[in-house]
Design a protein around this motif. Sequence first.
Motif, short mmCIF file in Angstrom:
data_model
loop_
_atom_site.label_atom_id
_atom_site.label_comp_id
_atom_site.label_asym_id
_atom_site.label_seq_id
_atom_site.Cartn_x
_atom_site.Cartn_y
_atom_site.Cartn_z
N GLY A 69 -1.67 -39.49 -26.98
CA GLY A 69 -2.42 -40.28 -26.02
C GLY A 69 -1.71 -41.72 -25.79
N PRO A 70 -2.23 -42.44 -24.78
CA PRO A 70 -1.38 -43.56 -24.38
C PRO A 70 -1.48 -44.64 -25.45
N GLY A 71 -2.36 -44.55 -26.40
CA GLY A 71 -2.54 -45.45 -27.50
C GLY A 71 -3.24 -46.50 -27.39
N THR A 72 -4.10 -46.99 -28.31
CA THR A 72 -4.88 -48.47 -28.28
C THR A 72 -4.01 -49.40 -28.88
N THR A 123 -10.73 -60.17 -35.02
CA THR A 123 -10.36 -61.32 -35.99
C THR A 123 -10.21 -60.58 -37.34
N ARG A 124 -9.45 -61.33 -38.08
CA ARG A 124 -9.24 -61.14 -39.39
C ARG A 124 -10.65 -60.76 -40.26
N GLY A 125 -10.88 -59.78 -40.98
CA GLY A 125 -11.81 -59.36 -41.60
C GLY A 125 -12.94 -58.57 -40.99
N GLN A 126 -12.91 -58.61 -39.55
CA GLN A 126 -13.66 -57.63 -38.98
C GLN A 126 -13.35 -56.06 -39.09
N GLN A 127 -14.39 -55.55 -38.40
CA GLN A 127 -14.13 -53.97 -38.36
C GLN A 127 -13.90 -53.43 -36.93
N VAL A 128 -13.20 -52.33 -36.75
CA VAL A 128 -12.78 -51.90 -35.60
C VAL A 128 -12.99 -50.22 -35.70
N THR A 129 -13.28 -49.80 -34.47
CA THR A 129 -13.40 -48.29 -34.20
C THR A 129 -12.81 -47.91 -32.88
N LEU A 130 -11.74 -47.02 -33.19
CA LEU A 130 -10.95 -46.42 -32.00
C LEU A 130 -11.20 -45.18 -31.84
N ARG A 131 -11.23 -44.56 -30.38
CA ARG A 131 -11.95 -43.18 -30.35
C ARG A 131 -10.82 -42.58 -29.46
N CYS A 132 -11.07 -40.92 -29.71
CA CYS A 132 -9.86 -40.05 -29.26
C CYS A 132 -10.38 -38.82 -28.79
N SER A 133 -10.24 -38.45 -27.47
CA SER A 133 -10.61 -37.09 -27.06
C SER A 133 -9.10 -35.93 -27.06
N PRO A 134 -9.24 -34.99 -27.80
CA PRO A 134 -8.01 -34.29 -27.74
C PRO A 134 -7.81 -33.59 -26.56
N LYS A 135 -6.62 -33.10 -26.12
CA LYS A 135 -6.30 -32.24 -25.09
C LYS A 135 -7.34 -31.23 -25.10
N SER A 136 -7.61 -30.54 -24.01
CA SER A 136 -8.40 -29.31 -23.82
C SER A 136 -7.88 -28.23 -24.64
N GLY A 137 -8.80 -27.59 -25.35
CA GLY A 137 -8.41 -26.48 -26.38
C GLY A 137 -7.76 -26.69 -27.43
N ALA A 178 -7.11 -32.53 -18.60
CA ALA A 178 -6.85 -33.63 -19.17
C ALA A 178 -6.07 -33.73 -20.21
N GLY A 179 -5.25 -34.69 -20.48
CA GLY A 179 -4.54 -34.70 -21.64
C GLY A 179 -5.45 -35.57 -22.85
N VAL A 180 -4.56 -35.97 -23.62
CA VAL A 180 -5.24 -36.96 -24.80
C VAL A 180 -5.70 -38.12 -24.42
N THR A 181 -7.03 -38.55 -24.36
CA THR A 181 -7.44 -39.71 -23.87
C THR A 181 -7.54 -40.69 -25.21
N GLN A 182 -7.65 -41.88 -25.12
CA GLN A 182 -8.04 -42.67 -26.05
C GLN A 182 -8.87 -43.98 -25.23
N SER A 183 -9.49 -44.55 -26.32
CA SER A 183 -10.36 -45.88 -25.81
C SER A 183 -10.72 -46.67 -27.05
N PRO A 184 -10.73 -48.10 -26.89
CA PRO A 184 -10.10 -48.61 -25.76
C PRO A 184 -8.78 -48.85 -25.36
N THR A 185 -8.23 -49.44 -24.27
CA THR A 185 -6.85 -49.44 -24.14
C THR A 185 -6.36 -50.79 -25.02
N HIS A 186 -6.80 -51.79 -25.11
CA HIS A 186 -6.70 -52.82 -25.86
C HIS A 186 -7.77 -53.60 -26.39
N LEU A 187 -7.48 -54.15 -27.53
CA LEU A 187 -8.63 -54.71 -28.35
C LEU A 187 -8.07 -56.07 -29.28
N ILE A 188 -8.92 -56.75 -29.23
CA ILE A 188 -8.41 -58.00 -29.80
C ILE A 188 -9.52 -58.39 -30.95
#
Lengths: 114, 113
Positions: free
Chosen positions: A106-109, A14-28, A2-12
């Motif tokens: 990765g493919p990006g969020t 609102t101003r002022g909110q907080q967001v968390t993006l996740r990433c799993s690195p390439k094996s090794g 598996a290569g680099v994976t990211q989640s979620p793919t898309h996210l919407i």
Amino acid sequence: DAGVTQSPTHLIKTRGQQVTLRCSPKSGHDTVSWYQQALGQGPQFIFQYYEEEERQRGNFPDRFSGHQFPNYSSELNVNALLLGDSALYLCASSLGSGFGYEQYFGPGTRLTVT
Amino acid sequence: AQSVAQPEDQVNVAEGNPLTVKCTYSVSGNPYLFWYVQYPNRGLQFLLKYITGDNLVKGSYGFEAEFNKSQTSFHLKKPSALVSDSALYFCAVSRGGGNKLTFGGGTRVLVKP
């Protein structure tokens, strides 16, 4: 392998909110870097994590923070979202943080702030 | 500070013709130079890198790049372009203190059949 994976793919959000993006690195791979790519521009370095610590940081405000877990996966957190935070967020991993190690992306969020 | 310039926003080339994408850099000391390609709605794919040694570097998918220290350039080349090479190409540099990348603004390549 598996290569680099990211989640979620898309996210919407609102101003002022907080967001968390996740990433799993390439094996090794043990080093994770985060980049922000605004529309029509090249990626800009946010920060890099190695051994669960932030090792380097680009010119981004403290609203951007991150974390690396013992399994080398990583999170990017952005607080108090602004319209200007709308961008493609790319995670990259590498085998070490030394000179010349190529980074695998990765493919990006896609984050949209309304 | 380090920086990268890609002077052309777009390069148009006919299929089968040579393709060149230009990149110049500014960095103190010896640079580490990279080329990446980005397809629509995809992340960046590594093409090749220059660390040291031979100034002509060969990479993936038939691409190569020539490092020219006196001109501070690292142009990407392909002898015979394919329609499938149409994409966004980024040049990047890293130097010192780890492998963080500084990217150029990108060059869109359009290969016409």
